[in-house]
Design a protein around this motif. Sequence first.
Motif, short mmCIF file in Angstrom:
data_model
loop_
_atom_site.label_atom_id
_atom_site.label_comp_id
_atom_site.label_asym_id
_atom_site.label_seq_id
_atom_site.Cartn_x
_atom_site.Cartn_y
_atom_site.Cartn_z
N TYR A 75 33.90 32.27 36.76
CA TYR A 75 35.12 33.11 36.95
C TYR A 75 36.13 32.44 36.19
CZ TYR A 75 32.17 34.22 40.77
OH TYR A 75 30.94 34.59 41.61
N SER A 76 37.41 33.21 35.85
CA SER A 76 38.46 32.65 35.18
C SER A 76 39.63 33.65 35.72
CB SER A 76 38.31 33.07 33.74
OG SER A 76 38.29 34.49 33.39
N ASN A 77 40.97 33.29 34.86
CA ASN A 77 42.11 34.24 35.51
C ASN A 77 41.65 35.89 35.16
OD1 ASN A 77 43.59 31.84 36.17
ND2 ASN A 77 44.25 31.94 34.01
N LEU A 87 43.95 29.50 36.97
CA LEU A 87 42.78 28.72 36.99
C LEU A 87 42.81 28.16 35.39
CD1 LEU A 87 39.92 31.12 38.26
CD2 LEU A 87 40.72 28.99 39.28
N ASN A 88 42.10 27.14 35.09
CA ASN A 88 42.11 26.44 33.56
C ASN A 88 40.86 26.70 33.32
OD1 ASN A 88 42.49 25.13 31.43
ND2 ASN A 88 42.43 23.07 32.32
N ARG A 90 37.02 28.57 32.71
CA ARG A 90 36.02 29.15 33.88
C ARG A 90 35.58 28.26 34.72
NH1 ARG A 90 35.43 33.89 31.43
NH2 ARG A 90 34.34 34.51 33.46
N VAL A 91 35.44 28.66 35.96
CA VAL A 91 34.78 27.91 37.14
C VAL A 91 33.57 28.46 37.20
CG1 VAL A 91 35.27 27.43 39.33
CG2 VAL A 91 37.37 27.83 38.06
N GLU A 226 37.44 32.94 28.05
CA GLU A 226 38.24 32.97 29.36
C GLU A 226 38.66 34.43 29.55
OE1 GLU A 226 38.76 30.94 26.84
OE2 GLU A 226 38.69 28.97 27.83
#
Length: 265
Positions: A75-77, A87-88, A90-91, A226
Amino acid sequence: MVDTANSKAATPKTVKPAPKGDSLMESVKTIIMALSIALFLRIFLFQPFNIPSESMRPGLLVGDYLWTSKWDYGYSNASIPFSPPILNGRVMGKAPERGDVVVFKLPSDPRQDYIKRLIGMPGDRIQVVGGQVILNGTPVKQEMLEPETITEQNGNVRTATRFRETLPNGKSYVTYDFETNGMFDDTQVFVVPEGHYFMMGDNRDNSTDSRADPILQSGVGFVPAENLVGRGRIVLLSFDETTRFYLPWTWFTGLRWDRLAVPIR
């Protein structure tokens, strides 16, 4: 003599209506809960998209409505509606695979969602020569198929040369070629930067993608990790050009029955 007990039992009880304020609050809570569930599903699980152009034909058609899975790449923005900068990077990030059909935010305009096939990974050298993809110095395998005559979105009837293209990892799909000297049939060598990907449409002569310069030709260019939204998974429904949503009977006459629940390959 009157039966007192029976008389009392027969007397109806008066039920007081709930205060209007309580009823309104319950409705608000229900709406908030429904919106929260929908937002959770959209961010973390699936997001619907529809296909507005011919760029991924023959695999995806104009009028296809599809689900994109959000968990494949983390997940990303870009995963969140309106892409807020919270978010910075990818999570829970995972690298996509070569050949995936990917939905991503256009680097030059993150308000736009694009869908293309991932051809180049970070560090790859990509070139197109005579309509054939050259990947790290080796031509990608092509098998010519029978041509196909199609009617495009604008009503033009054209005959497409078809190829089955097979990437080094075994991913295989069909591409269209309409011109022997198309704009992007012969390109420079593109070196994909780290943290970026190279995308191409399957309809090679009708796709603005990573082959096109984002400044000079309003193209896609290299796509940052991203910007990945998710992986195209399944076509749920598909409607042809005769469908008019203000004419309910065309929802059935224009439905492409052979494209119900079709996996995206």
